[in-house]
Design a protein around this motif. Sequence first.
Motif, PDB file in Angstrom:
ATOM      1  N   GLU A  56      -8.008   6.687   3.370  1.00 18.11           N
ATOM      2  CA  GLU A  56      -7.380   7.539   4.392  1.00 18.11           C
ATOM      3  C   GLU A  56      -6.006   7.995   3.937  1.00 18.11           C
ATOM      4  OE1 GLU A  56      -4.965   8.942   7.436  1.00 18.11           O
ATOM      5  OE2 GLU A  56      -4.607   7.036   6.433  1.00 18.11           O
ATOM      6  N   ARG A  57      -5.273   7.099   3.289  1.00 18.41           N
ATOM      7  CA  ARG A  57      -3.942   7.457   2.804  1.00 18.41           C
ATOM      8  C   ARG A  57      -4.016   8.560   1.754  1.00 18.41           C
ATOM      9  NH1 ARG A  57      -0.865   2.815  -0.328  1.00 18.41           N
ATOM     10  NH2 ARG A  57      -2.567   3.293  -1.764  1.00 18.41           N
ATOM     11  N   ASP A  58      -5.036   8.492   0.895  1.00 22.78           N
ATOM     12  CA  ASP A  58      -5.140   9.440  -0.215  1.00 22.78           C
ATOM     13  C   ASP A  58      -5.946  10.683   0.126  1.00 22.78           C
ATOM     14  OD1 ASP A  58      -3.730   7.558  -1.683  1.00 22.78           O
ATOM     15  OD2 ASP A  58      -5.543   6.634  -2.497  1.00 22.78           O
ATOM     16  N   ALA A  59      -6.892  10.555   1.093  1.00 28.96           N
ATOM     17  CA  ALA A  59      -7.742  11.684   1.476  1.00 28.96           C
ATOM     18  C   ALA A  59      -8.005  11.586   2.976  1.00 28.96           C
ATOM     19  CB  ALA A  59      -9.052  11.662   0.695  1.00 28.96           C
ATOM     20  N   PRO A  60      -7.070  12.031   3.804  1.00 31.51           N
ATOM     21  CA  PRO A  60      -7.117  11.760   5.242  1.00 31.51           C
ATOM     22  C   PRO A  60      -8.361  12.225   5.984  1.00 31.51           C
ATOM     23  CG  PRO A  60      -4.952  12.555   4.596  1.00 31.51           C
ATOM     24  CD  PRO A  60      -5.839  12.717   3.397  1.00 31.51           C
ATOM     25  N   THR A  63     -12.263   9.475   6.311  1.00 34.16           N
ATOM     26  CA  THR A  63     -12.597   8.239   7.022  1.00 34.16           C
ATOM     27  C   THR A  63     -12.769   8.393   8.522  1.00 34.16           C
ATOM     28  OG1 THR A  63     -10.283   7.653   7.410  1.00 34.16           O
ATOM     29  CG2 THR A  63     -11.262   6.948   5.311  1.00 34.16           C
ATOM     30  N   ARG A  64     -12.377   9.488   9.102  1.00 37.65           N
ATOM     31  CA  ARG A  64     -12.489   9.758  10.545  1.00 37.65           C
ATOM     32  C   ARG A  64     -11.514   8.948  11.387  1.00 37.65           C
ATOM     33  NH1 ARG A  64     -18.787   8.837  11.348  1.00 37.65           N
ATOM     34  NH2 ARG A  64     -18.342   7.237   9.802  1.00 37.65           N
ATOM     35  N   CYS A  65     -10.730   8.085  10.776  1.00 37.69           N
ATOM     36  CA  CYS A  65      -9.747   7.289  11.516  1.00 37.69           C
ATOM     37  C   CYS A  65      -8.457   7.217  10.715  1.00 37.69           C
ATOM     38  CB  CYS A  65     -10.271   5.882  11.788  1.00 37.69           C
ATOM     39  SG  CYS A  65     -11.460   5.818  13.158  1.00 37.69           S
ATOM     40  N   GLY A  66      -7.378   6.817  11.420  1.00 31.33           N
ATOM     41  CA  GLY A  66      -6.085   6.713  10.758  1.00 31.33           C
ATOM     42  C   GLY A  66      -5.636   5.288  10.530  1.00 31.33           C
ATOM     43  N   ASN A  67      -5.928   4.407  11.501  1.00 30.27           N
ATOM     44  CA  ASN A  67      -5.563   2.991  11.397  1.00 30.27           C
ATOM     45  C   ASN A  67      -6.820   2.138  11.310  1.00 30.27           C
ATOM     46  OD1 ASN A  67      -2.770   3.464  11.572  1.00 30.27           O
ATOM     47  ND2 ASN A  67      -2.823   3.443  13.813  1.00 30.27           N
ATOM     48  N   PHE A  68      -6.659   0.968  10.667  1.00 30.63           N
ATOM     49  CA  PHE A  68      -7.800   0.087  10.428  1.00 30.63           C
ATOM     50  C   PHE A  68      -7.412  -1.343  10.773  1.00 30.63           C
ATOM     51  CE2 PHE A  68      -8.236   3.835   7.931  1.00 30.63           C
ATOM     52  CZ  PHE A  68      -9.587   4.155   8.047  1.00 30.63           C
ATOM     53  N   LEU A  69      -8.285  -1.993  11.558  1.00 29.21           N
ATOM     54  CA  LEU A  69      -8.041  -3.356  11.994  1.00 29.21           C
ATOM     55  C   LEU A  69      -9.252  -4.211  11.658  1.00 29.21           C
ATOM     56  CD1 LEU A  69      -6.421  -5.507  13.577  1.00 29.21           C
ATOM     57  CD2 LEU A  69      -7.521  -4.631  15.670  1.00 29.21           C
ATOM     58  N   ASN A  82      -3.787 -10.027   4.615  1.00 31.82           N
ATOM     59  CA  ASN A  82      -2.505  -9.418   4.983  1.00 31.82           C
ATOM     60  C   ASN A  82      -1.507  -9.474   3.828  1.00 31.82           C
ATOM     61  OD1 ASN A  82      -2.775  -8.339   7.620  1.00 31.82           O
ATOM     62  ND2 ASN A  82      -2.742 -10.399   8.491  1.00 31.82           N
ATOM     63  N   HIS A  83      -1.615 -10.482   2.994  1.00 33.46           N
ATOM     64  CA  HIS A  83      -0.766 -10.534   1.803  1.00 33.46           C
ATOM     65  C   HIS A  83      -1.105  -9.370   0.865  1.00 33.46           C
ATOM     66  CE1 HIS A  83       1.675 -12.470  -1.337  1.00 33.46           C
ATOM     67  NE2 HIS A  83       0.715 -12.106  -2.179  1.00 33.46           N
ATOM     68  N   ARG A  84      -2.384  -9.101   0.671  1.00 32.11           N
ATOM     69  CA  ARG A  84      -2.788  -7.958  -0.162  1.00 32.11           C
ATOM     70  C   ARG A  84      -2.317  -6.650   0.457  1.00 32.11           C
ATOM     71  NH1 ARG A  84      -8.024  -9.924   0.278  1.00 32.11           N
ATOM     72  NH2 ARG A  84      -8.613  -7.887   1.160  1.00 32.11           N
ATOM     73  N   ARG A  85      -2.466  -6.529   1.770  1.00 32.92           N
ATOM     74  CA  ARG A  85      -2.013  -5.318   2.464  1.00 32.92           C
ATOM     75  C   ARG A  85      -0.542  -5.052   2.208  1.00 32.92           C
ATOM     76  NH1 ARG A  85      -0.600  -6.482   8.358  1.00 32.92           N
ATOM     77  NH2 ARG A  85       0.947  -7.580   7.104  1.00 32.92           N
ATOM     78  N   ASP A  86       0.282  -6.096   2.314  1.00 37.89           N
ATOM     79  CA  ASP A  86       1.711  -5.932   2.091  1.00 37.89           C
ATOM     80  C   ASP A  86       2.001  -5.512   0.656  1.00 37.89           C
ATOM     81  OD1 ASP A  86       2.091  -6.665   4.705  1.00 37.89           O
ATOM     82  OD2 ASP A  86       2.666  -8.736   4.246  1.00 37.89           O
ATOM     83  N   ALA A  87       1.262  -6.089  -0.293  1.00 38.95           N
ATOM     84  CA  ALA A  87       1.464  -5.738  -1.697  1.00 38.95           C
ATOM     85  C   ALA A  87       1.097  -4.279  -1.964  1.00 38.95           C
ATOM     86  CB  ALA A  87       0.648  -6.667  -2.591  1.00 38.95           C
ATOM     87  N   LEU A  88       0.137  -3.768  -1.193  1.00 38.19           N
ATOM     88  CA  LEU A  88      -0.302  -2.378  -1.348  1.00 38.19           C
ATOM     89  C   LEU A  88       0.502  -1.408  -0.483  1.00 38.19           C
ATOM     90  CD1 LEU A  88      -4.151  -3.042  -1.313  1.00 38.19           C
ATOM     91  CD2 LEU A  88      -2.813  -2.236  -3.282  1.00 38.19           C
ATOM     92  N   HIS A  89       1.397  -1.926   0.342  1.00 43.40           N
ATOM     93  CA  HIS A  89       2.248  -1.098   1.224  1.00 43.40           C
ATOM     94  C   HIS A  89       1.401  -0.212   2.144  1.00 43.40           C
ATOM     95  CE1 HIS A  89       5.613  -2.478  -1.194  1.00 43.40           C
ATOM     96  NE2 HIS A  89       5.001  -2.039  -2.279  1.00 43.40           N
ATOM     97  N   LEU A  90       0.359  -0.804   2.716  1.00 37.89           N
ATOM     98  CA  LEU A  90      -0.509  -0.060   3.621  1.00 37.89           C
ATOM     99  C   LEU A  90      -0.032  -0.267   5.054  1.00 37.89           C
ATOM    100  CD1 LEU A  90      -3.960  -0.846   1.985  1.00 37.89           C
ATOM    101  CD2 LEU A  90      -2.839   1.390   2.080  1.00 37.89           C
ATOM    102  N   THR A  91       0.560   0.742   5.624  1.00 34.12           N
ATOM    103  CA  THR A  91       1.091   0.645   6.989  1.00 34.12           C
ATOM    104  C   THR A  91       0.075   1.072   8.040  1.00 34.12           C
ATOM    105  OG1 THR A  91       2.047   2.863   6.853  1.00 34.12           O
ATOM    106  CG2 THR A  91       3.441   1.014   6.156  1.00 34.12           C
ATOM    107  N   ASN A  92      -1.135   1.372   7.607  1.00 31.76           N
ATOM    108  CA  ASN A  92      -2.215   1.739   8.538  1.00 31.76           C
ATOM    109  C   ASN A  92      -3.307   0.676   8.571  1.00 31.76           C
ATOM    110  OD1 ASN A  92      -3.191   2.209   5.947  1.00 31.76           O
ATOM    111  ND2 ASN A  92      -4.352   4.039   6.520  1.00 31.76           N
ATOM    112  N   LEU A  93      -2.977  -0.543   8.146  1.00 35.98           N
ATOM    113  CA  LEU A  93      -3.967  -1.602   8.034  1.00 35.98           C
ATOM    114  C   LEU A  93      -3.396  -2.923   8.549  1.00 35.98           C
ATOM    115  CD1 LEU A  93      -6.659  -2.816   6.895  1.00 35.98           C
ATOM    116  CD2 LEU A  93      -5.460  -3.039   4.695  1.00 35.98           C
ATOM    117  N   HIS A  94      -4.239  -3.667   9.291  1.00 32.56           N
ATOM    118  CA  HIS A  94      -3.824  -4.991   9.739  1.00 32.56           C
ATOM    119  C   HIS A  94      -5.057  -5.873   9.865  1.00 32.56           C
ATOM    120  CE1 HIS A  94      -1.199  -7.967  11.510  1.00 32.56           C
ATOM    121  NE2 HIS A  94      -2.022  -8.129  12.528  1.00 32.56           N
TER     122      HIS A  94
END
Length: 219
Positions: A56-60, A63-69, A82-94
Amino acid sequence: MAAVRVRQHVNPLSQRYQQPLALPDWSTVFADPTRPLWLDIGCGRGYFVEQMAQLERDAPTATRCGNFLGVEIREPLVEQANHRRDALHLTNLHYLFYNANVGLRALLDSLPLGTLQTVSIQFPDPWFKKRHQKRRVVQPELVADLAATLPPGGEVFLQSDIEAVAQEMYDRFLAHPAFVRQGPLWLPDNPLPVMTERERSTLARGAPVYRVLLKRQPD
């Protein structure tokens, strides 16, 4: 962070998991909590939603969505994801340590109004023994909770490599008047741009995957 060894099976009905956990302030979780949300129930190690969030970050438009949980009952997997998410700087993922069999309605009610758009439940624990099947994640209560939250047009994607499990999930959603099937039963190909690890390994050994897509229809 090193890979975490965890139990493959966790009983969601055990006393340890009966109390719904504290829910986050979504405005501190996502950079923009008002964007359409994809909820992956039983996300395991979370690589599926991680790749979806990156896509989604690279090709919005992909995916049909913006945030992912991702919701998962095995806490060590959530911490690692969540550690991987932080390392990837993904602010649309939790990722959230949570028992969907107990606290799903509270979780859904906590989400910003109208944001939930897509739900996926992929390769859930089959709990083969008959006396254990009440532990399966797709129960009528879960279906009703999703029906009460998904807007018309919202989608539910189900898949399993066990036909009886996929059939039971499908039957329980179809028994609710809010849901109608989209496409054939079973879908010959995955309509999503990302496959789970389990799907890839299943297909690699030549075994079938049973997939179905449902849509929330207007009341």
